[in-house]
Design a protein around this motif. Structure first.
Motif, mmCIF file in Angstrom:
data_model
loop_
_atom_site.group_PDB
_atom_site.id
_atom_site.type_symbol
_atom_site.label_atom_id
_atom_site.label_comp_id
_atom_site.label_asym_id
_atom_site.label_seq_id
_atom_site.Cartn_x
_atom_site.Cartn_y
_atom_site.Cartn_z
ATOM 1 N N ARG A 1 6.021 0.164 14.452
ATOM 2 C CA ARG A 1 4.921 0.534 13.855
ATOM 3 C C ARG A 1 4.676 1.959 14.171
ATOM 4 N NH1 ARG A 1 2.620 -4.387 12.505
ATOM 5 N NH2 ARG A 1 3.318 -5.984 13.773
ATOM 6 N N VAL A 2 4.718 2.609 13.001
ATOM 7 C CA VAL A 2 5.033 4.102 12.976
ATOM 8 C C VAL A 2 3.546 4.702 13.327
ATOM 9 C CG1 VAL A 2 5.478 6.176 11.403
ATOM 10 C CG2 VAL A 2 6.860 4.141 11.255
ATOM 11 N N SER A 3 3.630 5.568 14.223
ATOM 12 C CA SER A 3 2.266 6.464 14.646
ATOM 13 C C SER A 3 2.409 7.734 13.869
ATOM 14 C CB SER A 3 2.162 6.683 16.206
ATOM 15 O OG SER A 3 3.348 7.088 16.657
ATOM 16 N N GLY A 4 3.464 8.413 13.508
ATOM 17 C CA GLY A 4 3.507 9.558 12.928
ATOM 18 C C GLY A 4 4.896 9.990 12.744
ATOM 19 N N ALA A 5 4.982 11.299 12.055
ATOM 20 C CA ALA A 5 6.381 11.556 11.372
ATOM 21 C C ALA A 5 6.123 13.063 11.377
ATOM 22 C CB ALA A 5 6.874 10.767 10.378
ATOM 23 N N ASP A 6 7.260 13.676 11.330
ATOM 24 C CA ASP A 6 7.438 15.093 10.870
ATOM 25 C C ASP A 6 8.824 15.428 10.142
ATOM 26 O OD1 ASP A 6 5.399 16.805 12.127
ATOM 27 O OD2 ASP A 6 6.126 16.266 13.862
ATOM 28 N N GLY A 7 8.547 16.115 8.948
ATOM 29 C CA GLY A 7 9.787 16.321 8.270
ATOM 30 C C GLY A 7 10.091 18.039 8.335
ATOM 31 N N MET A 8 11.315 18.116 8.364
ATOM 32 C CA MET A 8 11.866 19.596 8.388
ATOM 33 C C MET A 8 12.798 19.743 7.241
ATOM 34 S SD MET A 8 12.687 22.241 10.882
ATOM 35 C CE MET A 8 13.665 23.756 10.867
ATOM 36 N N PHE A 9 12.402 20.384 5.986
ATOM 37 C CA PHE A 9 13.196 20.881 5.050
ATOM 38 C C PHE A 9 13.491 22.187 4.858
ATOM 39 C CE2 PHE A 9 11.039 16.849 4.367
ATOM 40 C CZ PHE A 9 11.808 16.271 3.403
ATOM 41 N N GLY B 1 0.809 -0.993 -0.206
ATOM 42 C CA GLY B 1 -0.026 0.040 0.124
ATOM 43 C C GLY B 1 0.765 1.316 -0.005
ATOM 44 N N GLU B 2 0.030 2.440 -0.004
ATOM 45 C CA GLU B 2 0.800 3.674 -0.081
ATOM 46 C C GLU B 2 1.281 4.391 1.082
ATOM 47 O OE1 GLU B 2 1.594 5.458 -3.020
ATOM 48 O OE2 GLU B 2 0.733 3.976 -4.208
ATOM 49 N N TRP B 3 2.270 5.099 1.251
ATOM 50 C CA TRP B 3 2.551 5.348 2.503
ATOM 51 C C TRP B 3 1.514 6.768 2.986
ATOM 52 C CZ3 TRP B 3 7.980 5.031 4.848
ATOM 53 C CH2 TRP B 3 8.597 3.987 4.373
ATOM 54 N N ALA B 4 1.029 6.882 4.093
ATOM 55 C CA ALA B 4 0.362 8.243 4.319
ATOM 56 C C ALA B 4 1.379 9.275 4.404
ATOM 57 C CB ALA B 4 -0.248 7.895 5.959
ATOM 58 N N ASP B 5 0.731 10.698 4.586
ATOM 59 C CA ASP B 5 1.470 11.651 4.426
ATOM 60 C C ASP B 5 2.223 11.858 5.662
ATOM 61 O OD1 ASP B 5 1.234 12.543 2.009
ATOM 62 O OD2 ASP B 5 -0.456 14.034 2.325
ATOM 63 N N ASP B 6 1.728 11.374 6.699
ATOM 64 C CA ASP B 6 2.528 11.459 7.868
ATOM 65 C C ASP B 6 3.137 10.325 8.419
ATOM 66 O OD1 ASP B 6 0.654 9.848 8.628
ATOM 67 O OD2 ASP B 6 -0.105 11.061 10.697
ATOM 68 N N LEU B 7 3.319 9.218 7.432
ATOM 69 C CA LEU B 7 3.807 8.008 7.512
ATOM 70 C C LEU B 7 3.314 6.679 8.507
ATOM 71 C CD1 LEU B 7 7.746 8.770 7.115
ATOM 72 C CD2 LEU B 7 5.873 8.911 5.535
ATOM 73 N N SER B 8 2.033 7.462 9.069
ATOM 74 C CA SER B 8 1.533 6.475 10.060
ATOM 75 C C SER B 8 0.899 5.289 9.167
ATOM 76 C CB SER B 8 0.245 7.166 10.670
ATOM 77 O OG SER B 8 -0.657 7.740 9.670
ATOM 78 N N GLY B 9 1.233 3.992 10.311
ATOM 79 C CA GLY B 9 0.748 2.789 9.672
ATOM 80 C C GLY B 9 1.901 2.392 9.114
ATOM 81 N N THR B 10 3.048 2.935 8.599
ATOM 82 C CA THR B 10 4.049 2.163 7.939
ATOM 83 C C THR B 10 4.838 1.350 9.323
ATOM 84 O OG1 THR B 10 4.416 4.238 6.759
ATOM 85 C CG2 THR B 10 6.362 2.804 7.060
ATOM 86 N N THR B 11 5.578 0.312 8.419
ATOM 87 C CA THR B 11 6.241 -0.498 9.440
ATOM 88 C C THR B 11 7.926 -0.310 9.103
ATOM 89 O OG1 THR B 11 4.415 -2.112 9.601
ATOM 90 C CG2 THR B 11 6.591 -2.960 10.260
#
Length: 230
Positions: free
Chosen positions: A174-182, A57-67
């Motif tokens: 098991r990822v619950s969320g993520a933040d990216g800084m660019f 499946g696709e990665w969520a924008d905040d990466l939640s659900g990713t393993t």
């Protein structure tokens, strides 16, 4: 991680790109010392991390659900402090470089540091020290040989891997969320940002050149978002 709006990732695919191209993560956790014992943490360990190849499946924008999968030395006190259910932070650092005020061609000015970083939060699961751990090691080899290596064939070393496996602590997050800084000079006028990008592109350092490539691919604040560079 505090991320000012102008430095927030255009979309989740930019964070995925940083994770895949910069897989040496810093995993940080708080410790839970035994009653009467002095605090032993927080703990932080640099270790290789890969997306779970079984993930679909696709990665969520905040990466939640990713393993994500990773491993460390079982002799590391950090491993003993971890439990299934531990909340962890994985920090991935992408291209970065110092910006000298000389490139601004204006006064007053102040130096800064352009950088890219992804902070991933999730829940850790310790894996079985047998076949599950061996599979994580093999999956990591396959991922890194494909991206960074020369196609090394591990088949003749599987027996050696079996000998190493008891000393390896493998885990799943098991990822619950993520933040990216660019942070790539988005706050500057276009002509100034171009000069920063050109100064990085002309450096011998590969990380400066990689930062320049990312800056050239990053859409302007009001431009359409097109995804990460190839």
């Amino acid at each position: 991680m505090f991320v000012p709006n102008q430095y927030r990732e255009p979309n989740g695919s930019w964070m995925v790109d940083v994770i895949r191209k910069n897989p040496l993560a810093l995993m940080a956790t708080n410790s839970s010392p035994a009653e009467g014992s002095p605090p032993a943490g927080p703990f932080a360990t640099h270790l290789p991390v890969i997306p779970d190849p079984q993930m679909t499946g696709e990665w969520a924008d905040d990466l939640s659900g990713t393993t994500l999968l990773g491993h460390m030395n079982r002799a590391n006190p950090h491993w003993a402090a971890l439990e299934t259910g531990s909340v962890v932070l994985l920090v991935f650092t992408g291209p970065h470089g110092y910006v000298s005020p000389t490139v601004y061609e204006m006064t007053p000015a102040a130096p800064t540091w352009n950088f890219t970083s992804v902070h991933v939060h999730g829940v850790l699961e310790k894996l079985d020290p047998g076949e599950e751990t061996l599979e994580v090691v093999q999956s990591t080899v396959r991922a890194f040989e494909g991206e960074f290596g020369t196609g090394w064939d591990m088949s003749e070393s599987i027996g050696y891997f079996h000998k190493l496996a008891p000393a390896v602590g493998a885990f799943r997050v098991r990822v619950s969320g993520a933040d990216g800084m660019f942070k790539l000079s988005q706050e500057q006028a276009p002509e100034v940002r171009d000069r920063v990008q050109q100064s990085f592109a002309g450096r011998e350092s590969s990380r400066h050149r990689e930062t320049a490539e990312l800056m050239s691919a990053l859409p302007c604040p009001h431009a359409a978002l097109s995804g990460p560079p190839a």
